[in-house]
Design a protein around this motif. Structure first.
Motif, mmCIF file in Angstrom:
data_model
loop_
_atom_site.group_PDB
_atom_site.id
_atom_site.type_symbol
_atom_site.label_atom_id
_atom_site.label_comp_id
_atom_site.label_asym_id
_atom_site.label_seq_id
_atom_site.Cartn_x
_atom_site.Cartn_y
_atom_site.Cartn_z
ATOM 1 N N ALA A 185 0.827 -1.221 0.000
ATOM 2 C CA ALA A 185 0.000 0.000 0.000
ATOM 3 C C ALA A 185 0.857 1.265 0.000
ATOM 4 C CB ALA A 185 -0.943 0.001 1.202
ATOM 5 N N ASP A 186 1.986 1.251 0.718
ATOM 6 C CA ASP A 186 2.862 2.427 0.748
ATOM 7 C C ASP A 186 3.428 2.722 -0.634
ATOM 8 O OD1 ASP A 186 2.721 3.549 3.230
ATOM 9 O OD2 ASP A 186 4.621 2.742 3.968
ATOM 10 N N ARG A 187 3.885 1.662 -1.318
ATOM 11 C CA ARG A 187 4.454 1.872 -2.656
ATOM 12 C C ARG A 187 3.380 2.391 -3.606
ATOM 13 N NH1 ARG A 187 7.568 -2.723 -3.626
ATOM 14 N NH2 ARG A 187 5.862 -3.841 -4.599
ATOM 15 N N ILE A 188 2.177 1.829 -3.502
ATOM 16 C CA ILE A 188 1.088 2.301 -4.353
ATOM 17 C C ILE A 188 0.737 3.748 -4.009
ATOM 18 C CG2 ILE A 188 -1.348 1.959 -4.947
ATOM 19 C CD1 ILE A 188 -0.798 -1.086 -4.475
ATOM 20 N N ALA A 189 0.761 4.063 -2.703
ATOM 21 C CA ALA A 189 0.467 5.442 -2.282
ATOM 22 C C ALA A 189 1.480 6.421 -2.875
ATOM 23 C CB ALA A 189 0.454 5.540 -0.760
ATOM 24 N N ARG A 190 2.731 5.976 -3.052
ATOM 25 C CA ARG A 190 3.730 6.838 -3.706
ATOM 26 C C ARG A 190 3.449 6.946 -5.205
ATOM 27 N NH1 ARG A 190 7.045 4.450 0.248
ATOM 28 N NH2 ARG A 190 7.731 2.765 -1.118
ATOM 29 N N GLU A 191 3.068 5.820 -5.817
ATOM 30 C CA GLU A 191 2.756 5.812 -7.257
ATOM 31 C C GLU A 191 1.642 6.797 -7.595
ATOM 32 O OE1 GLU A 191 1.496 2.007 -8.850
ATOM 33 O OE2 GLU A 191 3.366 1.055 -8.220
ATOM 34 N N VAL A 192 0.587 6.812 -6.775
ATOM 35 C CA VAL A 192 -0.597 7.614 -7.132
ATOM 36 C C VAL A 192 -0.397 9.112 -6.896
ATOM 37 C CG1 VAL A 192 -2.190 5.678 -6.793
ATOM 38 C CG2 VAL A 192 -1.813 7.297 -4.909
ATOM 39 N N VAL A 193 0.786 9.504 -6.369
ATOM 40 C CA VAL A 193 1.071 10.943 -6.200
ATOM 41 C C VAL A 193 2.361 11.336 -6.919
ATOM 42 C CG1 VAL A 193 -0.230 11.172 -4.058
ATOM 43 C CG2 VAL A 193 2.206 10.593 -3.950
ATOM 44 N N GLU A 194 2.750 10.536 -7.901
ATOM 45 C CA GLU A 194 3.922 10.901 -8.704
ATOM 46 C C GLU A 194 3.596 12.107 -9.573
ATOM 47 O OE1 GLU A 194 4.986 7.304 -10.745
ATOM 48 O OE2 GLU A 194 6.094 6.520 -9.023
ATOM 49 N N PRO A 195 4.630 12.852 -10.023
ATOM 50 C CA PRO A 195 4.367 14.005 -10.900
ATOM 51 C C PRO A 195 3.511 13.607 -12.097
ATOM 52 C CG PRO A 195 6.659 14.015 -10.199
ATOM 53 C CD PRO A 195 6.060 12.720 -9.708
ATOM 54 N N GLY A 196 2.534 14.464 -12.407
ATOM 55 C CA GLY A 196 1.651 14.217 -13.536
ATOM 56 C C GLY A 196 0.384 13.450 -13.182
ATOM 57 N N THR A 197 0.270 12.989 -11.925
ATOM 58 C CA THR A 197 -0.929 12.234 -11.544
ATOM 59 C C THR A 197 -2.013 13.164 -11.008
ATOM 60 O OG1 THR A 197 -0.116 11.881 -9.301
ATOM 61 C CG2 THR A 197 0.396 10.159 -10.932
ATOM 62 N N GLU A 198 -3.231 12.670 -11.096
ATOM 63 C CA GLU A 198 -4.376 13.391 -10.519
ATOM 64 C C GLU A 198 -4.189 13.555 -9.014
ATOM 65 O OE1 GLU A 198 -8.978 12.423 -9.257
ATOM 66 O OE2 GLU A 198 -7.923 11.009 -10.564
ATOM 67 N N GLY A 199 -3.630 12.509 -8.362
ATOM 68 C CA GLY A 199 -3.427 12.564 -6.917
ATOM 69 C C GLY A 199 -2.557 13.735 -6.506
ATOM 70 N N LEU A 200 -1.436 13.925 -7.203
ATOM 71 C CA LEU A 200 -0.531 15.022 -6.840
ATOM 72 C C LEU A 200 -1.188 16.372 -7.105
ATOM 73 C CD1 LEU A 200 2.185 15.841 -5.709
ATOM 74 C CD2 LEU A 200 3.112 15.806 -8.033
ATOM 75 N N GLU A 201 -1.901 16.485 -8.213
ATOM 76 C CA GLU A 201 -2.609 17.739 -8.522
ATOM 77 C C GLU A 201 -3.552 18.130 -7.384
ATOM 78 O OE1 GLU A 201 -4.821 18.040 -12.238
ATOM 79 O OE2 GLU A 201 -3.111 17.124 -13.278
ATOM 80 N N ARG A 202 -4.310 17.143 -6.900
ATOM 81 C CA ARG A 202 -5.296 17.425 -5.848
ATOM 82 C C ARG A 202 -4.616 17.777 -4.520
ATOM 83 N NH1 ARG A 202 -9.306 12.558 -5.938
ATOM 84 N NH2 ARG A 202 -10.204 13.720 -4.203
#
Length: 199
Positions: free
Chosen positions: A31-48
């Protein structure tokens, strides 16, 4: 498919147990690795996240400064809840995608730091807690990760207590000592999981 929830407080050695289970054939969903993936540059997660906390939580290269964000949210439960409301649904969608790719007879280990805090135990067939005393964990994090004792204690306070975690456990893996001791415990754990998977 045997669904195994693996958790443990920061500094407990959960990631080490996770790695050793993967080496024995478990499908590990981290889950931690996935949590990092979903906030990488260019992702919707990081934008939000930037929209909520401001651009000062970014490094110069545009990636998330997790330390800076952590120091904000671990000191404020409302901000932590707001961050989780962004990240958790994105993580859940990715976990479901990875789970669908595992074989039907796989032992799937979900490495979930906040399993207890988010009341996720009912989602798994078995919950494993990697356990170490708070003082052991503080010492490890100061020594191995270079964190300050105050920062470690703030993070411990933001997580479930040791007692809450142990109450949620079907299996407890004690991890107070050296890594050599852990190897035998993981062997026994793997044998237990394999038996449950066949049952």
């Amino acid at each position: 498919m045997l669904k195994v929830g693996l958790t443990g407080g920061i500094g407990s050695g959960k990631s080490e147990v996770s790695r050793r289970l993967a080496a024995r054939g478990a499908v590990v969903i981290d889950a931690d690795r996935i949590a990092r993936e979903v906030v990488e540059p260019g992702t919707e997660g990081l934008e939000r996240i930037v929209a909520l906390f401001g651009p000062e939580i970014l490094r110069e290269d545009g990636s998330l400064d997790r330390g800076k964000l952590g120091s904000i949210v671990f000191a404020d439960s409302e901000k932590l809840a707001s961050l989780n409301a962004i990240v958790h649904p994105l993580v859940a969608a990715r976990v479901a995608e990875l789970q669908s790719q595992a074989d039907e007879d796989a032992i799937v280990v979900y490495d979930v730091p906040l399993l207890v805090e988010n009341n996720l135990a009912p989602m798994y067939d078995v919950v494993i807690v990697v356990d170490a005393a708070d003082e052991t964990r503080v010492g490890r994090l100061v020594r191995l990760r270079g964190m300050t004792e105050a920062d470690v204690r703030t993070r411990l306070a933001a997580q479930a207590s040791r007692e809450e975690r142990l109450r949620a456990a079907d299996i407890v893996v004690p991890n107070e000592g050296p890594l050599e001791e852990l190897e035998g415990r993981v062997d026994a754990l793997w044998a237990d999981l394999a038996a449950r998977a066949k049952a």
